[in-house]
Scaffold this active site. Structure first.
Site, PDB file in Angstrom:
ATOM      1  N   GLY A 138      78.628  59.016  73.862  1.00 48.14           N
ATOM      2  CA  GLY A 138      78.451  59.357  72.456  1.00 48.14           C
ATOM      3  C   GLY A 138      79.305  58.485  71.563  1.00 48.14           C
ATOM      4  O   GLY A 138      80.046  57.626  72.009  1.00 48.14           O
TER       5      GLY A 138
ATOM      6  N   VAL B 113      85.660  64.383  81.916  1.00 47.33           N
ATOM      7  CA  VAL B 113      85.574  65.829  82.081  1.00 47.33           C
ATOM      8  C   VAL B 113      84.141  66.200  82.450  1.00 47.33           C
ATOM      9  O   VAL B 113      83.218  65.987  81.670  1.00 47.33           O
ATOM     10  CB  VAL B 113      85.985  66.536  80.769  1.00 47.33           C
ATOM     11  CG1 VAL B 113      85.820  68.035  80.895  1.00 47.33           C
ATOM     12  CG2 VAL B 113      87.420  66.173  80.411  1.00 47.33           C
TER      13      VAL B 113
ATOM     14  N   ASP C  11      90.054  66.903  63.277  1.00 40.66           N
ATOM     15  CA  ASP C  11      88.597  66.962  63.407  1.00 40.66           C
ATOM     16  C   ASP C  11      88.224  67.972  64.472  1.00 40.66           C
ATOM     17  O   ASP C  11      87.445  67.666  65.382  1.00 40.66           O
ATOM     18  CB  ASP C  11      88.038  65.572  63.751  1.00 40.66           C
ATOM     19  CG  ASP C  11      86.519  65.526  63.619  1.00 40.66           C
ATOM     20  OD1 ASP C  11      85.903  64.644  64.242  1.00 40.66           O
ATOM     21  OD2 ASP C  11      85.950  66.373  62.907  1.00 40.66           O
TER      22      ASP C  11
ATOM     23  N   ASP D 217      88.797  63.760  71.352  1.00 43.16           N
ATOM     24  CA  ASP D 217      88.448  63.010  70.151  1.00 43.16           C
ATOM     25  C   ASP D 217      89.457  63.204  69.041  1.00 43.16           C
ATOM     26  O   ASP D 217      89.133  63.576  67.923  1.00 43.16           O
ATOM     27  CB  ASP D 217      87.055  63.368  69.645  1.00 43.16           C
ATOM     28  CG  ASP D 217      86.469  62.221  68.818  1.00 43.16           C
ATOM     29  OD1 ASP D 217      85.385  62.386  68.253  1.00 43.16           O
ATOM     30  OD2 ASP D 217      87.125  61.165  68.737  1.00 43.16           O
TER      31      ASP D 217
END
Lengths: 197, 927
Positions: free
Chosen positions: B146, B219, B262, B281
């Site tokens: 992603g 993960v 975030d 992230d």
């Protein structure tokens, strides 16, 4: 984890099907050199003309959904010329880092030049036609034997004497004529196909 | 058949060219040709039309070869085209849970996703392995995972250590920027220093490859977002468990001074085997004390999850993360977001201003403690929130329930004993597990209640102490079954598409006066009658009976304040204008058709609302709006009907709606693409605010005939391959488009040009152009002759213009002298991102095209220069745009948002600018 920008109309969405991909490939093949030559004629160096070409292609690709690429109407071609000019203008502006010239002088110049005498437009159309023929020639050449092609090009393009050509190529005179005609026929078909895509 | 003397017939010559002549004949004819002039010219005529040969000679005689550069450009372009079209035909759209397929495939950019790493791919080393995407040093990248934060994430094999890892690579366009690199690596190092079970571990940081990257543990499992997409919502116990894990991880990060910034379900990974939740992230994270926060309007984070202080761009600290955590838990528990609007901007306003629906109103038997926690986290004032992640961990520990746990039980032994004693005494009919759960919880609650009281109520002074005492502590309720008993429509349906929009980053200057003290309504907690929730539909569990249970009646802690559960009325309410009387309906279409003029149709529920037959209104002025806090999607499913969804000849106002059309593209009308619109308003006013429209493919969103005024504020307009708004102005009509995102074209067609009308475009993001068209054949010369010739007034102000060609296209049917035509436009432009150009086009096929181009005013915004990474300065904005690299602009959310933010911030635009409305009001109806 991804955060998509939903406002983008990506190139993917604009090329709707493979037929259109064909068309756009053809478009690039025809117009990239035309744009390039336009740039050269307007005084750009090769590298700059290449940049210009790139920019215009990109600009067009962002407007793909507005046009079914339809080269027959003069509208598209003119529009493309405008894009090319505009892009060229901006290139100049940005390179010279000068504030935008007021619209007046530019407008003035354009107003004074009527379309019939617009040198840009004339040569633009010429280049387009030239490119169409070139592309057709490439295509046909790849489809016939080299000797056939040479027979054609030497007589039809270089205007050499058929008898001499026959000698040079080691074929009969009659064959030269046949070759020439065959290639002409193919060429004519190819040109009209390209123009129609 | 003769050879030397007689000329062969035409057919033979034709056949010769075509190659269909018999060989002998060929030779014969050829030989004849060699000597016969007549036949030579004849065969040429047959081969091609007259003059063609001359053309050929002319055009091909001096052709030159392409320069290398040019050849490369052509080759690249061709490759691009084919790669795109191949992917389009072969690629599969990402599976979306449900949702409007039109929106998904067109807008959520799953095709974009497929190419999501194309820009990075170029920089990777080659790897022969068939499955590999590429190679980066010792890492063979195997799968694109992603795009997040500042980079792209891949699954990879560490060839040296023989293990699976994840590799995050900095986006190429950011890699050129030193500061961005610096920040990227700093993030990595900061997280690497953390080393906590609940944070995705970073193994290594790489500066040796073409692009900076770092390597993390891979993960196995899904993100919380994916779990929610699939299941809608989670059991309390699961939420609590995940919350505890995340809070622990967050506490560790905060302890080192790192703010995540975030936090959202997509950034919480849940390990398959251990069910451990891990934060990831930290791509937007910042080690505190690192200097000032965002500037030039750079908002980081996702609007729905951002804290109010972050949206206001005040100084934020760790407590901002806690807010985001609250939103996440809310989402997990209820299946919905606490703050959501049809556009990101609307979402942000709701975060700032509206009250969220307390969780227990949506999920009646949610754990009260969980409710309290969420309420506390979602306090607008950071001082009112739970103080720290540590405290949150403590709180969560108090309310853990047994069913969710695995080995890491930390429940004090004494409590277990106590509860097991009690369990035996109470309702024997209940299954052991069921009985124990609420009682353990209750017991532990008792122990913790004092703590809870102190923490919670101290922090919420606005709550009266009496109320606090009276707060019922109800037993922690759990679901008994695995499958969610969630109505399918509500969360999952619009979730993916809404998330797509709300995840886009935007800026606004929020009117900060109104924050106030939000009183959380959740303090009055229900005690549902049942201690344990009944599964719906009953799946044969030996569960407790819903509604009545004696288990918890003897609650030692509090007096019970029962509160009626919200009555579900019908979903559509029509409120009459004059007397405010309300009527309810089951069908949206019925509601609209039954409304009297001046009424408001208020939609009470989120989710899909389908209308299958077109609606036609006559003399009924109407408002259709979403209830506060609700996000409905109106789906127009009209099949082959060419009629618009709503056709009216009276004023229409829409607010807070998502409107999308389903169905295939309609055949184009003779007059042009005006069929299948969503809205068709004739001679009346249209006002849309906070709406998102997706038109049917090839059809416009709105057709506005003889329109006096059309206002679009804070909307998003998408019409694939088509026109967004088709506006035919009445004399002195107004078209106002403000703070919208306009992807498709806006088409202004007027019976004559010049025409007195007004177009006002302010602070929009426009990806396409405005086209003005004159359909008459005769130019109204009389208009031009007068003293005050009518003018089309164009005000284009502070827009982000993403289309590379001319913004304003003016097409006319006749060769009007351009000077005259230009005189019919009064132009005013300011602060737009690109020079706004006009293109006058003559729409005929006539050779004598009078195309010309007039450069409008162009202003580069003088932006404050800042030292923050990735901020926009006047120079960088210029270079971003002039490189014509719209992929950067349009593909990178950060860049996009920065630019939009910079635009708005530079002018410090207040959120509700009344001046435009005032102008309209003052102008009055045209005559």
């Amino acid at each position: 984890m991804s955060a998509h920008v939903t406002t983008r109309l990506s190139l993917l969405l604009r090329i709707r099907d493979s037929a259109n991909a064909e068309a756009w490939t053809r478009f690039v093949q025809i117009y990239a050199p035309v744009i390039h030559r336009f740039g050269i004629r307007r005084g750009l160096q090769d590298a700059d003309a290449a940049d210009l070409t790139q920019d215009v292609l990109r600009a067009v690709s962002h407007s793909i959904e507005k046009f079914e690429y339809d080269p027959e109407t003069g509208k598209f071609r003119c529009w493309l010329l405008t894009i090319a000019r505009y892009t060229l203008c901006r290139m100049h502006q940005l390179r010279s880092r000068q504030p935008t010239a007021s619209g007046d002088s530019a407008v003035q110049k354009i107003l004074e030049a009527s379309p019939a005498h617009d040198p840009d437009l004339i040569s633009w159309d010429n280049e387009y036609t030239r490119r169409t023929f070139e592309l057709a020639a490439e295509h046909v050449r790849s489809q016939v034997e080299e000797v056939t092609w040479l027979a054609f090009s030497k007589t039809a393009i270089e205007q050499q004497d058929p008898a001499r050509v026959a000698d040079e190529l080691g074929i009969k005179v009659g064959t030269v004529y046949v070759s020439k005609s065959r290639v002409l026929a193919r060429l004519q078909k190819a040109v009209s196909e390209i123009e129609r895509i | 058949m003769n050879n030397q003397q007689k000329c062969p017939p035409t057919e033979h010559l034709q056949a010769l060219i075509a190659g269909t002549l018999a060989v002998d004949d060929e030779t014969a004819v050829a030989a004849h040709l060699a000597n016969c002039d007549a036949c030579q010219s004849q065969i040429e005529k047959i081969a091609a039309p007259a003059g063609f040969q001359a053309d050929v000679a002319h055009w091909l005689s001096d052709s030159t070869d392409h320069s290398d550069l040019l050849s490369k450009i052509i080759a690249n372009a061709e490759a691009d085209i084919h790669e795109s079209s191949r992917e389009l035909t072969m690629g599969q759209p990402t599976v979306s849970v449900t949702g409007n397929s039109l929106e998904d495939s067109v807008l959520s950019g799953d095709s974009c996703q497929k190419r999501g790493y194309a820009d990075v791919e170029k920089w990777l080393e080659v790897d022969d392995h068939p499955a590999a995407v590429g190679r980066l040093g010792q890492f063979r990248l195997t799968e694109f995972i992603g795009r997040g934060g500042m980079g792209t994430v891949f699954k990879a094999d560490d060839l040296k250590l023989q293990r699976e890892v994840a590799v995050k690579i900095l986006s190429p366009e950011l890699a050129a920027n030193d500061e961005a690199c610096e920040r990227f690596l700093r993030e990595a190092r900061a997280i690497a220093a953390l080393n906590h079970d609940n944070i995705v571990t970073i193994h290594a940081v790489g500066e040796d490859a073409a692009l900076p990257y770092f390597v993390m543990e891979y993960v196995h499992g899904h993100s919380l977002q994916e779990h929610l997409d699939r299941r809608g919502q989670l059991r309390d116990s699961e939420t609590i468990r995940i919350a505890r894990h995340v809070a622990k991880g967050l506490a560790a990060a905060h302890a080192k001074g790192i703010i995540h910034r975030d936090i959202k379900p997509a950034n919480i990974l849940i390990q398959k085997d251990s069910k451990r939740a891990k934060l990831t992230d930290f791509g937007l994270a910042r080690a505190g004390g690192d200097g000032s926060l965002t500037s030039a309007g750079m908002l980081v984070g996702t609007p729905a999850f951002l804290s109010p202080e972050a949206l206001e761009e005040k100084e934020i600290d760790e407590r901002s993360d806690l807010f985001s955590l609250g939103v996440t838990f809310y989402r997990a528990v209820t299946g919905k977001l606490p703050f959501e609007g049809p556009t990101p901007f609307a979402t942000m306003q709701r975060v700032a201003k509206t009250e969220f629906t307390p969780p227990h109103e949506l999920v009646p038997d949610v754990s009260a403690e969980l409710c309290d926690i969420i309420n506390s986290l979602l306090q607008r004032d950071p001082n009112q929130r739970i103080e720290s992640a540590d405290k949150l961990v403590g709180w969560l520990k108090c309310i853990r329930s047994e069913a969710a746990e695995h080995a890491d039980q930390e429940l004090p032994v004494i409590l277990v004993e106590t509860s097991s004693q009690i369990a035996g005494d109470v309702v024997a009919k209940h299954s052991q597990a069921d009985a124990r759960r609420p009682l353990i919880a209750l017991a532990s609650l008792f122990v913790c209640s004092l703590l809870v009281y102190v923490i919670f109520f101290r922090d919420s002074p606005s709550t009266s102490k009496e109320q606090g005492i009276e707060t019922a502590q109800n037993a922690s309720s759990t679901h008994n079954i695995d499958s969610p008993s969630v109505p399918e429509e509500v969360p999952a349906d619009s979730e993916p598409t809404r998330m797509a929009a709300t995840e886009r980053l935007l800026i606004a200057e929020i009117n900060t006066q109104d924050f106030g003290n939000r009183k959380s309504k959740g303090l009055e907690v229900d005690l549902p009658d049942g201690g344990v929730r009944e599964p719906t539909p009953p799946v044969g569990t030996a569960g407790p009976i819903a509604g009545v249970s004696s288990a918890t009646k003897a609650s030692p802690v509090s007096t019970i304040t029962p509160k009626p559960i919200a009555v579900t009325s019908k979903p559509y309410v029509v409120i009459a204008e004059d007397n405010g009387s309300q009527s309810e309906f089951d069908s949206l279409r019925d509601a609209i058709l039954a409304a009297s003029s001046g009424s408001t149709v208020e939609i009470q529920e989120s989710g899909r609302h389908t209308i299958r037959r077109p609606i036609s209104l006559h003399n009924i002025a109407l408002t259709v709006a979403a209830k506060e806090g609700v996000l409905p999607t109106i789906v127009a499913d009209l099949e082959d009907s060419e009629e618009p969804l709503i056709r009216t000849d009276s004023d229409l106002s829409l607010r807070g709606l998502v409107v999308a059309a389903e169905g295939d593209e309609l055949e184009e009308d003779v007059d042009g693409a005006q069929v299948g619109a969503l809205i068709h308003v004739r001679e009346a006013m249209l006002k849309c605010s906070e709406c998102r429209f997706t038109a049917r493919e090839g059809s416009p969103i709105a057709v506005l005939e003889n329109s006096r005024s059309a206002t679009w504020i804070d909307c998003e307009l998408y019409s694939v391959h088509g026109v967004a708004i088709h506006w035919q102005p009445a004399t002195d009509g107004y078209l106002v488009v403000e703070q919208c995102v306009v992807v498709s074209r806006i088409f202004v067609s007027s019976p004559r040009l010049p025409h007195s009308a007004n177009v006002i475009l302010t602070t929009n993001a426009i990806a396409n152009d405005f086209t003005f068209e004159n359909r008459d054949e005769v130019i109204d010369q009389s208009n031009l002759a007068g003293n005050k010739p009518p003018r089309m007034r164009l005000t284009v102000d502070r827009n982000l213009i993403l289309s590379n060609d001319s913004l304003i296209n003016i097409e006319v049917d006749e060769a009007i002298p351009v000077a005259e035509l230009a005189a019919g436009f009064q132009w005013q432009g300011n602060g737009n991102t690109l020079p706004v150009t006009f293109l006058f086009q003559n729409a005929t096929d006539d050779e004598e095209n009078s195309n010309l181009e007039i450069e409008g005013l162009s202003d580069w915004i003088k932006l404050p220069s800042v030292s923050e990474v990735g901020s926009i300065t006047a120079e960088s904005l210029e270079s971003l745009v002039t490189e014509s690299d719209y992929d950067v602009l349009l593909n990178t959310p950060q860049a996009f948002s920065r630019i939009v933010g910079a635009l708005i911030k530079a002018r410090r635009l207040p959120v509700a600018d009344l001046s435009v409305e005032q102008t309209l009001v003052n102008a009055g109806p045209g005559n």
